[in-house]
Design a protein around this motif. Structure first.
Motif, short mmCIF file in Angstrom:
data_model
loop_
_atom_site.label_atom_id
_atom_site.label_comp_id
_atom_site.label_asym_id
_atom_site.label_seq_id
_atom_site.Cartn_x
_atom_site.Cartn_y
_atom_site.Cartn_z
N UNK A 1 49.77 48.67 59.52
CA UNK A 1 49.12 47.41 59.24
C UNK A 1 48.19 47.07 60.41
N UNK A 2 46.97 46.71 60.11
CA UNK A 2 46.01 46.35 61.13
C UNK A 2 46.42 45.01 61.76
N UNK A 3 46.37 44.96 63.11
CA UNK A 3 46.80 43.74 63.80
C UNK A 3 46.15 43.69 65.19
N UNK A 21 45.29 40.99 60.29
CA UNK A 21 43.88 40.68 60.06
C UNK A 21 43.67 39.41 59.24
N UNK A 22 44.62 39.09 58.38
CA UNK A 22 44.49 37.88 57.56
C UNK A 22 45.07 36.63 58.24
N UNK A 59 55.49 50.75 66.90
CA UNK A 59 56.80 51.01 66.32
C UNK A 59 56.98 50.34 64.97
N UNK A 60 56.59 49.08 64.88
CA UNK A 60 56.84 48.32 63.65
C UNK A 60 55.83 48.56 62.55
N UNK A 65 47.54 48.18 68.11
CA UNK A 65 46.70 47.01 67.87
C UNK A 65 45.23 47.41 67.93
N UNK A 66 44.41 46.72 67.16
CA UNK A 66 42.97 46.99 67.13
C UNK A 66 42.27 46.39 68.34
#
Length: 159
Positions: A1-3, A21-22, A59-60, A65-66
Motif C-alpha cells: 500500500x502506498x504511504x 495516499x487517500x 513490514x506491514x 514509504x514514498x
C-alpha cells in the motif's frame, strides 16, 4: 500500500504516523524527544524514529514509504531543509532534510516549521477547510500561531 511518513517533533515529544495516499491513518507512534540528552542526541532520535517508521511500513504494507514529511519547532529554512535554530532543542543549522534523506534510503523528505505545517494541514483538511481566513494556535511545550489566508499560510515578516 502506498504511504508516507509524517513526523512532528516537539519540545518534549514526537508524534508520527504512516498515512495512505487517500489520507487514511495506517499507523501511529510516539517517542520522547529526549532534549535533556542534548541537540546531537535529539537529531539521532529523530533519525532513528524515522527509520523505525520506514521499517514498519515495509513490514506491514510490503513497501517502503514514498516520502516523509517532518515538522520541527524553531526557525526553519524549508527551502534548504535546514533546522536553523530551536531554543528548546538546543540546535543550530542542522541539515535535517539531508540527514533524513540519507538515513531513509533516498526517499524524498520535506522539512517544515511545526506550526506553519500544522496550520496548512488544518486549512486543507481540518477545521479551517473552506475558510478564507483562519488562525491556528497550538499549545504545547511552546506557543505560536499561523494565519491562513486564501489557502496559504502567511510566512510573516521574517519567515
Amino acid at each position: 500500500m502506498k504511504h508516507v511518513i509524517a513526523l512532528d517533533v516537539g519540545g518534549t515529544g514526537m508524534k508520527a504516523a504512516l498515512v495512505a495516499a487517500d489520507g487514511t491513518l495506517l499507523h501511529e507512534a510516539r517517542r520522547a524527544t529526549g532534549r535533556e540528552r542534548g541537540p546531537d542526541a535529539v537529531v539521532e532520535t529523530i533519525q532513528d524514529f524515522a527509520a523505525e517508521l520506514l521499517a514498519t511500513g515495509r513490514e506491514r504494507f510490503g513497501r517502503a514509504a514514498s516520502a516523509a514529511g517532518v515538522a520541527v519547532p524553531g526557525i526553519v529554512d524549508a527551502d534548504h531543509g535546514i533546522a536553523v535554530y530551536a531554543a528548546n532543542l538546543g540546535w543550530r543549522d542542522v541539515p535535517l532534510r539531508a540527514l533524513l534523506t540519507a538515513r531513509l534510503g533516498g526517499i524524498p523528505v520535506a522539512l517544515g516549521h511545526d506550526v506553519r505545517t500544522g496550520g496548512l494541514a488544518e486549512g486543507r483538511i481540518g477545521a479551517g477547510r473552506g475558510a478564507d481566513r483562519f488562525l491556528f494556535v497550538p499549545l504545547g511545550t511552546g506557543i505560536a500561531g499561523a494565519i491562513g489566508i486564501a489557502g496559504r499560510i502567511e510566512a510573516g515578516a521574517h519567515g
